[in-house]
Design a protein around this motif. Structure first.
Motif, PDB file in Angstrom:
ATOM      1  N   ASN A 180       9.569  93.675  28.881  1.00  0.00           N
ATOM      2  CA  ASN A 180       9.280  92.393  28.240  1.00  0.00           C
ATOM      3  C   ASN A 180       8.637  91.398  29.194  1.00  0.00           C
ATOM      4  O   ASN A 180       8.063  90.404  28.755  1.00  0.00           O
ATOM      5  CB  ASN A 180      10.580  91.785  27.687  1.00  0.00           C
ATOM      6  CG  ASN A 180      11.147  92.634  26.553  1.00  0.00           C
ATOM      7  OD1 ASN A 180      10.388  93.153  25.737  1.00  0.00           O
ATOM      8  ND2 ASN A 180      12.481  92.789  26.510  1.00  0.00           N
ATOM      9  N   ASP A 181       8.748  91.642  30.492  1.00  0.00           N
ATOM     10  CA  ASP A 181       8.178  90.723  31.489  1.00  0.00           C
ATOM     11  C   ASP A 181       6.648  90.793  31.427  1.00  0.00           C
ATOM     12  O   ASP A 181       6.044  91.857  31.565  1.00  0.00           O
ATOM     13  CB  ASP A 181       8.673  91.108  32.887  1.00  0.00           C
ATOM     14  CG  ASP A 181       8.265  90.074  33.922  1.00  0.00           C
ATOM     15  OD1 ASP A 181       7.060  90.014  34.231  1.00  0.00           O
ATOM     16  OD2 ASP A 181       9.153  89.334  34.395  1.00  0.00           O
ATOM     17  N   GLY A 182       6.023  89.621  31.258  1.00  0.00           N
ATOM     18  CA  GLY A 182       4.566  89.579  31.074  1.00  0.00           C
ATOM     19  C   GLY A 182       3.792  90.062  32.270  1.00  0.00           C
ATOM     20  O   GLY A 182       2.804  90.788  32.135  1.00  0.00           O
ATOM     21  N   SER A 183       4.221  89.682  33.489  1.00  0.00           N
ATOM     22  CA  SER A 183       3.469  90.086  34.685  1.00  0.00           C
ATOM     23  C   SER A 183       3.554  91.592  34.906  1.00  0.00           C
ATOM     24  O   SER A 183       2.582  92.243  35.300  1.00  0.00           O
ATOM     25  CB  SER A 183       3.995  89.333  35.914  1.00  0.00           C
ATOM     26  OG  SER A 183       5.365  89.653  36.138  1.00  0.00           O
ATOM     27  N   ILE A 184       4.750  92.164  34.657  1.00  0.00           N
ATOM     28  CA  ILE A 184       4.916  93.614  34.825  1.00  0.00           C
ATOM     29  C   ILE A 184       4.097  94.370  33.773  1.00  0.00           C
ATOM     30  O   ILE A 184       3.479  95.402  34.058  1.00  0.00           O
ATOM     31  CB  ILE A 184       6.408  93.995  34.735  1.00  0.00           C
ATOM     32  CG1 ILE A 184       7.183  93.343  35.900  1.00  0.00           C
ATOM     33  CG2 ILE A 184       6.584  95.510  34.756  1.00  0.00           C
ATOM     34  CD1 ILE A 184       8.669  93.580  35.860  1.00  0.00           C
TER      35      ILE A 184
END
Length: 603
Positions: free
Chosen positions: A269-273
Motif C-alpha cells: 500500500n506504500d506509494g513510494s514502494i
C-alpha cells in the motif's frame, strides 16, 4: 476444328490430378489453329529472322506451309532439322552454346510447349519459379524472404552442366508417367536427338536439351519437378515439432515480473514502494524485449524451406549444421541416382545464415537485430530479428562495371580504389546512342536489384557510370569532362537533344530517378484459375486468309514478308513506305511481289 483455347483448357483441367494419364495428344498436332496461335506468338521475336541450319527464317510463312507441316506430322515422316550451333559469352568469360532451330521446328515446338504447359503447369510445385508464367527471379527471391525467416543454415545448390547433361531416357521415362501417347513421346525424342551443325559438321546429341530450343525450358522443369517433389516429401519427414520451446532466460524474466514483483505490488500500500516495484517491472520488460522468446537451440524443433529457379536452388534449415550437411548429401545421392546428374561441388555449399549465401545474384542472409517497434496493440516487440535480408554486394557491382569496361581498379595506400574510365568502343556512336546505352545499363541493373534491402548502394555504381559517360563524351570530342558537362547540362540535368524523322527537336535526359527500394508481393497460392487464354483473333492469319495482296491487290494465296526491325527500312521503295506507314514488320503479299522484294526489283 476445335478452338485452341478449349483444347488446352480441357488439358489443364486434369493437370493437378497426379494419377491422370493423357492419351491421344498427338492428334492435337493436326489442328491448324494451334499453329496459327503459335505463329502469332512467335512472329514478333527478332530472332526468328536468324537462319537455322536449313537456311530458312520466318520470312515467307503461309497457310500452305502449315498444311504441309501437318501432313508430314500426320504420317510421322516429320524429322526436325539439326540446330545451328553458335556461342554467347557468359559472365565468367566462358562461352555458352546456343542452338538455333529452323523456324518450322520452332513452330512445332511452340505447339508442343503449349500442350506440355497445359498438362504440367498445375502439377508443378510452388517452389519452382524458372520459366513459368507469372514467375521470375524476383518471385523466387521474395519467396525466400517471406518463408525463410529464422533460418540457421543455407544449402546453396547448383547442378553441374544441367542443360547439357539431361538424360534422354530419364526424361522420356518421366514424361511417360503422365503421357500415354507413344507417338507424342517419339516426336519429343526426335527433337532431343536432332543434333546440331557446327562449322558445317553434323554432331549428334546423346544427352541434354537443345539450348535455344523453345521446348527446352518446359522439358527442364518437367525433369527437375522430380527433385521438387522429392524435396517436398523430404520436408514432410524432416520437419519436427509444432513450435520452439520457450527460452529459459525469457521465461525467468517473465516469471520474475509477473509473479514475484507483481504479487508484492498487489499487497503493497506504500506509494513510494509501489513506484519502485512498477519501475522494476518496467525495467524487466525492457530486458525481456532484448531476449528471444524461443529457444534457438531447441533440438525438438526443425524446419526446412526450399526454392528453385532453373538449376539453382536454395534450402533454408532451422536446425543443426549436421542436419544441413545430411540434407546436402541426401540431395546429392538422389540427383545422381534418380536424375543421372551431378551437384557442382564448388557451388553447392553449406553456409551459416549469418554469412551471405549466393542466390540468383543476390547475397541472402538472416539479420540479427534487437530493434523494436510497437505492434498493432501498441506493445513494443522485437520485430526485425531473424528476418531474411536480400542485398547487393560490392563484388557484384565491381564485376558489372568491369564487364562494361566502365572502370579500372588501382591500389591506393594498400586499398582497392575504383576509378571510372572512358569507353573508347563507343566514341564513334552519336550522342543519343551513348546516352541511351548508359541509361539502359543503369536501368537494367537497378531493375534487377531493386528489391535489395540495400538498393540505395547502387548509387555507387551510378556515380562510376555517370563519370564514365562524361569521359566517353570527352574521348569522342577530344575534350575534357568539365567541358562536356557544361555543353550538355540544362537546368542541372545532363540532356542530349536530337531531331526525329519529322525534323522535330526532342531531348533525352540522363537517368536521375534515384534507387529507392521496390517492394514486390508474391503469394504462394495461385490467385487465377489455371486456364489458357488468348487474345481475340489471330491478325496475321486473318491477313493471310484474306487472300488479297496488301501491295498490288492480287487475289491469290499469300506469303508473309517479315523484316527484323522497322528502323532498318530506308523508306525509299514503295513497299517499305507501306510498312513504315502501317508501323508493321510484316506485309502479306502474293508470290510475285514477295519474289520482287527479295530480288530488289519491286517498282
Amino acid at each position: 476444328m476445335r478452338n485452341p483455347e478449349k483444347v488446352l483448357n480441357s488439358l489443364s483441367e486434369q493437370s493437378k490430378k497426379s494419377c491422370y494419364k493423357y492419351e491421344r495428344l498427338y492428334r492435337i498436332l493436326f489442328n491448324e489453329e494451334m499453329y496459327f496461335v503459335a505463329y502469332q506468338k512467335l512472329y514478333a521475336n527478332a530472332g526468328n529472322m536468324t537462319k537455322g541450319a536449313d537456311g530458312k527464317t520466318i520470312d515467307g510463312m503461309s497457310i500452305s506451309k502449315v498444311k504441309q507441316l501437318i501432313d508430314v506430322i500426320r504420317n510421322e515422316s516429320y524429322q526436325p532439322a539439326p540446330s545451328r550451333r553458335t556461342y554467347i559469352l557468359k559472365k565468367n568469360g566462358k562461352k555458352r552454346p546456343l542452338g538455333i532451330p529452323s523456324f518450322g521446328d520452332k513452330l512445332v515446338q511452340e505447339v508442343m510447349r503449349m500442350i506440355l504447359q497445359s498438362i504440367y503447369e498445375g502439377y508443378f510445385e510452388n517452389s519452382s519459379h524458372g520459366f513459368r508464367p507469372e514467375r521470375s527471379c524476383h518471385t523466387a527471391l521474395v519467396s525466400v524472404q517471406n518463408t525463410f525467416t529464422g533460418t540457421k543454415w543455407f544449402v546453396e545448390g547448383d547442378i553441374k552442366g544441367f542443360f547439357d547433361n539431361i538424360s534422354h531416357d530419364v526424361l522420356i521415362g518421366i514424361l511417360r508417367e503422365r503421357i500415354a501417347d507413344e507417338r507424342f513421346l517419339r516426336l519429343i525424342r526426335k527433337f532431343l536427338n536432332a543434333g546440331y551443325v557446327e562449322d558445317w559438321m553434323f554432331n549428334k546429341t546423346y544427352s541434354g536439351t537443345p539450348q535455344g530450343g523453345i521446348i527446352s525450358p518446359i522439358l527442364a522443369n518437367i525433369y527437375l519437378d522430380k527433385l521438387d517433389k522429392y524435396v517436398a516429401d523430404y520436408i514432410a519427414k524432416f520437419d519436427k515439432g509444432k513450435s520452439k520451446a520457450v527460452n529459459p532466460e525469457y521465461a525467468k524474466l517473465k516469471w520474475t515480473a509477473e509473479n514475484i514483483i507483481a504479487r508484492k505490488l498487489k499487497v503493497e500500500n506504500d506509494g513510494s514502494i509501489r513506484s519502485q516495484l512498477l519501475a522494476q517491472i518496467s525495467e524487466l520488460k525492457k530486458q525481456r524485449i532484448l531476449v528471444p522468446y524461443a529457444n534457438a537451440m531447441d533440438g525438438n524443433y526443425r524446419r526446412m524451406k526450399y526454392v528453385r529457379y532453373a538449376d539453382d536452388f536454395l534450402i533454408g534449415i532451422i536446425g543443426s549444421k549436421a542436419d544441413a550437411q545430411k540434407v546436402k548429401e541426401d540431395l546429392k545421392i538422389f540427383i545422381s541416382e534418380r536424375l543421372s546428374l551431378e551437384l557442382s561441388d564448388e557451388k553447392t555449399l553449406v553456409t551459416n545464415a549469418k554469412s551471405p549465401a549466393k542466390f540468383l545474384g543476390y547475397e541472402v542472409s538472416v539479420r540479427k537485430s534487437n530493434a523494436t517497434k510497437r505492434n498493432k496493440n501498441g506493445v513494443l516487440a522485437r520485430a526485425f530479428g531473424d528476418r531474411v535480408v536480400l542485398e547487393i554486394g560490392n563484388a557484384t557491382m565491381k564485376k558489372k562495371l568491369l564487364d562494361y569496361d566502365a572502370m579500372t581498379i588501382t591500389n591506393r595506400n594498400g586499398k582497392e580504389a575504383w576509378k571510372c574510365k572512358a569507353r573508347p568502343c563507343m566514341k564513334n556512336n552519336d550522342d543519343l546512342e551513348i546516352l541511351s546505352q548508359y541509361n539502359a545499363e543503369i536501368r537494367g541493373f537497378f531493375n534487377y536489384y531493386s528489391i535489395a534491402n540495400n538498393s540505395y548502394t547502387i548509387d555507387s555504381f551510378y556515380n562510376i557510370m555517370e563519370y564514365s559517360m562524361y569521359k566517353t563524351y570527352a574521348c569522342k570530342y577530344q575534350s575534357t569532362t568539365r567541358r562536356m558537362i557544361r555543353k550538355f547540362s540544362e537546368n542541372g540535368e545532363f540532356i542530349v537533344k536530337y531531331e526525329n524523322k519529322k525534323g522535330k527537336v526532342l531531348s533525352r535526359k540522363f537517368y536521375n530517378d534515384g534507387f529507392a527500394r521496390k517492394t514486390l508481393t508474391y503469394n504462394e497460392v495461385d490467385l487465377l484459375p489455371n486456364t489458357i487464354q488468348f487474345t481475340a483473333g489471330t491478325s496475321l492469319i486473318d491477313r493471310l486468309r484474306a487472300g488479297k495482296c496488301e501491295f498490288c491487290g492480287a487475289t491469290e494465296e499469300l506469303e508473309m514478308h517479315h523484316v527484323r526491325k522497322l528502323k532498318d527500312l530506308k523508306g525509299k521503295q514503295d513497299w517499305e513506305k507501306h510498312m513504315i506507314a502501317r508501323r508493321r514488320k510484316t506485309l502479306a503479299v502474293c508470290f510475285n511481289c514477295h519474289r520482287k522484294i527479295h530480288y530488289g526489283k519491286m517498282d
